[in-house]
Design a protein around this motif. Structure first.
Motif, PDB file in Angstrom:
ATOM      1  N   GLY A  51     -39.519 -23.958  -0.709  1.00 38.16           N
ATOM      2  CA  GLY A  51     -39.197 -23.604  -2.080  1.00 38.16           C
ATOM      3  C   GLY A  51     -38.878 -22.142  -2.234  1.00 38.16           C
ATOM      4  N   GLY A  52     -38.530 -21.779  -3.446  1.00 35.76           N
ATOM      5  CA  GLY A  52     -38.114 -20.418  -3.719  1.00 35.76           C
ATOM      6  C   GLY A  52     -39.251 -19.478  -4.034  1.00 35.76           C
ATOM      7  N   LEU A  53     -40.468 -20.013  -4.242  1.00 29.63           N
ATOM      8  CA  LEU A  53     -41.623 -19.153  -4.433  1.00 29.63           C
ATOM      9  C   LEU A  53     -42.276 -18.973  -3.078  1.00 29.63           C
ATOM     10  CD1 LEU A  53     -43.207 -20.629  -7.692  1.00 29.63           C
ATOM     11  CD2 LEU A  53     -42.015 -18.473  -7.450  1.00 29.63           C
ATOM     12  N   ARG A  54     -42.466 -17.733  -2.689  1.00 30.94           N
ATOM     13  CA  ARG A  54     -43.093 -17.456  -1.404  1.00 30.94           C
ATOM     14  C   ARG A  54     -44.510 -17.005  -1.647  1.00 30.94           C
ATOM     15  NH1 ARG A  54     -38.319 -14.354   1.834  1.00 30.94           N
ATOM     16  NH2 ARG A  54     -36.892 -16.096   1.814  1.00 30.94           N
ATOM     17  N   ASN A 122     -49.655 -12.118 -23.315  1.00 33.22           N
ATOM     18  CA  ASN A 122     -50.177 -12.450 -24.641  1.00 33.22           C
ATOM     19  C   ASN A 122     -51.498 -13.212 -24.567  1.00 33.22           C
ATOM     20  OD1 ASN A 122     -48.078 -11.224 -26.057  1.00 33.22           O
ATOM     21  ND2 ASN A 122     -46.811 -13.066 -25.964  1.00 33.22           N
ATOM     22  N   GLY A 123     -52.014 -13.412 -23.352  1.00 28.87           N
ATOM     23  CA  GLY A 123     -53.298 -14.075 -23.170  1.00 28.87           C
ATOM     24  C   GLY A 123     -53.233 -15.583 -23.189  1.00 28.87           C
ATOM     25  N   ASP A 124     -52.053 -16.163 -23.185  1.00 27.53           N
ATOM     26  CA  ASP A 124     -51.902 -17.617 -23.223  1.00 27.53           C
ATOM     27  C   ASP A 124     -51.745 -18.144 -21.800  1.00 27.53           C
ATOM     28  OD1 ASP A 124     -51.382 -20.266 -23.741  1.00 27.53           O
ATOM     29  OD2 ASP A 124     -49.836 -19.872 -25.257  1.00 27.53           O
ATOM     30  N   ARG A 125     -52.869 -18.259 -21.117  1.00 29.67           N
ATOM     31  CA  ARG A 125     -52.834 -18.692 -19.711  1.00 29.67           C
ATOM     32  C   ARG A 125     -52.346 -20.128 -19.554  1.00 29.67           C
ATOM     33  NH1 ARG A 125     -55.384 -15.280 -15.913  1.00 29.67           N
ATOM     34  NH2 ARG A 125     -56.236 -13.452 -16.953  1.00 29.67           N
ATOM     35  N   SER A 126     -52.645 -20.967 -20.519  1.00 22.95           N
ATOM     36  CA  SER A 126     -52.182 -22.350 -20.454  1.00 22.95           C
ATOM     37  C   SER A 126     -50.650 -22.398 -20.485  1.00 22.95           C
ATOM     38  CB  SER A 126     -52.768 -23.139 -21.623  1.00 22.95           C
ATOM     39  OG  SER A 126     -52.254 -24.446 -21.637  1.00 22.95           O
ATOM     40  N   GLU A 127     -50.057 -21.637 -21.402  1.00 18.34           N
ATOM     41  CA  GLU A 127     -48.591 -21.573 -21.484  1.00 18.34           C
ATOM     42  C   GLU A 127     -48.009 -20.948 -20.217  1.00 18.34           C
ATOM     43  OE1 GLU A 127     -44.668 -21.867 -23.000  1.00 18.34           O
ATOM     44  OE2 GLU A 127     -46.525 -22.893 -23.526  1.00 18.34           O
ATOM     45  N   ALA A 128     -48.675 -19.899 -19.704  1.00 19.03           N
ATOM     46  CA  ALA A 128     -48.200 -19.246 -18.474  1.00 19.03           C
ATOM     47  C   ALA A 128     -48.231 -20.239 -17.311  1.00 19.03           C
ATOM     48  CB  ALA A 128     -49.047 -18.016 -18.156  1.00 19.03           C
ATOM     49  N   ARG A 129     -49.296 -21.019 -17.208  1.00 18.26           N
ATOM     50  CA  ARG A 129     -49.423 -22.021 -16.133  1.00 18.26           C
ATOM     51  C   ARG A 129     -48.329 -23.074 -16.275  1.00 18.26           C
ATOM     52  NH1 ARG A 129     -51.465 -21.821 -11.809  1.00 18.26           N
ATOM     53  NH2 ARG A 129     -53.385 -20.963 -12.598  1.00 18.26           N
ATOM     54  N   SER A 130     -48.096 -23.526 -17.491  1.00 21.52           N
ATOM     55  CA  SER A 130     -47.056 -24.529 -17.737  1.00 21.52           C
ATOM     56  C   SER A 130     -45.679 -23.988 -17.330  1.00 21.52           C
ATOM     57  CB  SER A 130     -47.054 -24.917 -19.215  1.00 21.52           C
ATOM     58  OG  SER A 130     -45.951 -25.720 -19.516  1.00 21.52           O
ATOM     59  N   ARG A 131     -45.402 -22.761 -17.723  1.00 18.83           N
ATOM     60  CA  ARG A 131     -44.121 -22.141 -17.366  1.00 18.83           C
ATOM     61  C   ARG A 131     -44.032 -21.921 -15.854  1.00 18.83           C
ATOM     62  NH1 ARG A 131     -40.717 -20.861 -21.352  1.00 18.83           N
ATOM     63  NH2 ARG A 131     -41.550 -20.781 -23.446  1.00 18.83           N
ATOM     64  N   HIS A 132     -45.155 -21.597 -15.226  1.00 16.94           N
ATOM     65  CA  HIS A 132     -45.163 -21.405 -13.772  1.00 16.94           C
ATOM     66  C   HIS A 132     -44.785 -22.694 -13.065  1.00 16.94           C
ATOM     67  CE1 HIS A 132     -47.123 -21.653  -9.803  1.00 16.94           C
ATOM     68  NE2 HIS A 132     -46.566 -20.478  -9.664  1.00 16.94           N
ATOM     69  N   ASP A 133     -45.344 -23.814 -13.533  1.00 14.21           N
ATOM     70  CA  ASP A 133     -45.036 -25.099 -12.897  1.00 14.21           C
ATOM     71  C   ASP A 133     -43.552 -25.437 -13.018  1.00 14.21           C
ATOM     72  OD1 ASP A 133     -47.713 -25.265 -12.259  1.00 14.21           O
ATOM     73  OD2 ASP A 133     -48.208 -26.659 -13.890  1.00 14.21           O
ATOM     74  N   ALA A 134     -42.979 -25.184 -14.188  1.00 12.67           N
ATOM     75  CA  ALA A 134     -41.542 -25.429 -14.380  1.00 12.67           C
ATOM     76  C   ALA A 134     -40.719 -24.483 -13.502  1.00 12.67           C
ATOM     77  CB  ALA A 134     -41.168 -25.249 -15.853  1.00 12.67           C
ATOM     78  N   LEU A 135     -41.150 -23.239 -13.415  1.00 11.62           N
ATOM     79  CA  LEU A 135     -40.468 -22.249 -12.583  1.00 11.62           C
ATOM     80  C   LEU A 135     -40.495 -22.665 -11.115  1.00 11.62           C
ATOM     81  CD1 LEU A 135     -39.164 -19.389 -12.555  1.00 11.62           C
ATOM     82  CD2 LEU A 135     -41.449 -18.494 -12.168  1.00 11.62           C
ATOM     83  N   GLU A 136     -41.611 -23.172 -10.674  1.00  8.76           N
ATOM     84  CA  GLU A 136     -41.723 -23.617  -9.289  1.00  8.76           C
ATOM     85  C   GLU A 136     -40.764 -24.771  -8.997  1.00  8.76           C
ATOM     86  OE1 GLU A 136     -45.116 -24.798  -6.012  1.00  8.76           O
ATOM     87  OE2 GLU A 136     -45.712 -24.228  -8.023  1.00  8.76           O
ATOM     88  N   ARG A 137     -40.671 -25.720  -9.912  1.00 14.09           N
ATOM     89  CA  ARG A 137     -39.738 -26.849  -9.721  1.00 14.09           C
ATOM     90  C   ARG A 137     -38.294 -26.348  -9.654  1.00 14.09           C
ATOM     91  NH1 ARG A 137     -43.360 -29.107 -13.277  1.00 14.09           N
ATOM     92  NH2 ARG A 137     -42.043 -28.679 -15.089  1.00 14.09           N
ATOM     93  N   GLN A 138     -37.926 -25.447 -10.568  1.00 16.17           N
ATOM     94  CA  GLN A 138     -36.573 -24.890 -10.569  1.00 16.17           C
ATOM     95  C   GLN A 138     -36.281 -24.170  -9.261  1.00 16.17           C
ATOM     96  OE1 GLN A 138     -36.587 -22.407 -14.215  1.00 16.17           O
ATOM     97  NE2 GLN A 138     -34.510 -23.156 -14.508  1.00 16.17           N
ATOM     98  N   SER A 139     -37.209 -23.341  -8.823  1.00 22.42           N
ATOM     99  CA  SER A 139     -36.961 -22.539  -7.624  1.00 22.42           C
ATOM    100  C   SER A 139     -36.888 -23.405  -6.375  1.00 22.42           C
ATOM    101  CB  SER A 139     -38.018 -21.448  -7.464  1.00 22.42           C
ATOM    102  OG  SER A 139     -39.288 -21.992  -7.206  1.00 22.42           O
TER     103      SER A 139
END
Length: 192
Positions: A51-54, A122-139
């Protein structure tokens, strides 16, 4: 420096460009970009280099420069491995088409990274985690496409050019790892 002792516009622009590039390369390596919720190391079904995340040290992930920028430019391959003539023209056409085709995806990755970082800040770790998962799939999807593009490139190289390409790529990856490690040590909370 200008005569008045202030940085020139070109110097200022170069510094901002360098800082922006450093931020983009290291943004996913911050403490919130772990591969699995509460865990470290590769996520499910993902081995080393997949994947694109190392994976940086300590379980952190970082977006590879290759994933963000795309395959090497024709000028780099001309200078680094000796592509010339028909080989260079063919690669230039393929590179131009491929970068036009994948440019929107790479732009989306950058936007997703910025949104993930904003959610974390902004302290929204749940949103950050959700965005991270989507980012990982894209990469990961983009990394697969990049790998196919590279496979076709290597098939058109001579044995000597393939060796030079592999050496160039190893040097680039090593420099990227070292830059990432330096950035992690330089930031508060980074490992010494």
């Amino acid at each position: 420096m200008s005569i008045a002792g202030r940085p020139s516009k070109l110097t200022t622009a170069a510094v901002w460009l360098g800082l922006t590039l450093a931020l983009l390369v290291g943004i996913a390596g911050s403490s919130f970009a772990q591969s699995a919720p509460g865990g470290y190391g590769p996520g499910p079904g993902q081995g080393p280099g997949g994947g694109g995340l190392r994976h940086g040290g300590g379980g952190h992930q970082r977006m590879s420069r290759e994933t963000l920028e795309g395959p090497p430019s024709p000028a780099i391959l001309h200078d680094s491995i000796g592509l010339s003539g028909e080989q260079l023209q063919l690669y230039a056409r393929r590179h131009s088409n491929y970068t036009a085709e994948t440019g929107p995806v790479r732009d989306s990755l950058r936007t997703s990274m910025q949104a993930m970082r904003a959610a974390f800040e902004n302290g929204d770790r749940s949103e950050a985690r959700s965005r991270h998962d989507a980012l990982e799939r894209q990469s990961q999807e983009l990394a697969k496409r990049d790998k196919e593009f590279e496979k076709v490139l290597k098939e058109g190289l001579t044995k000597d050019q393939q060796k030079r390409y592999d050496k160039w790529k190893d040097a680039r990856d090593k420099a990227e790892r070292e830059q990432h490690q330096h950035m992690r040590r330089s930031t508060p909370g980074g490992n010494p």
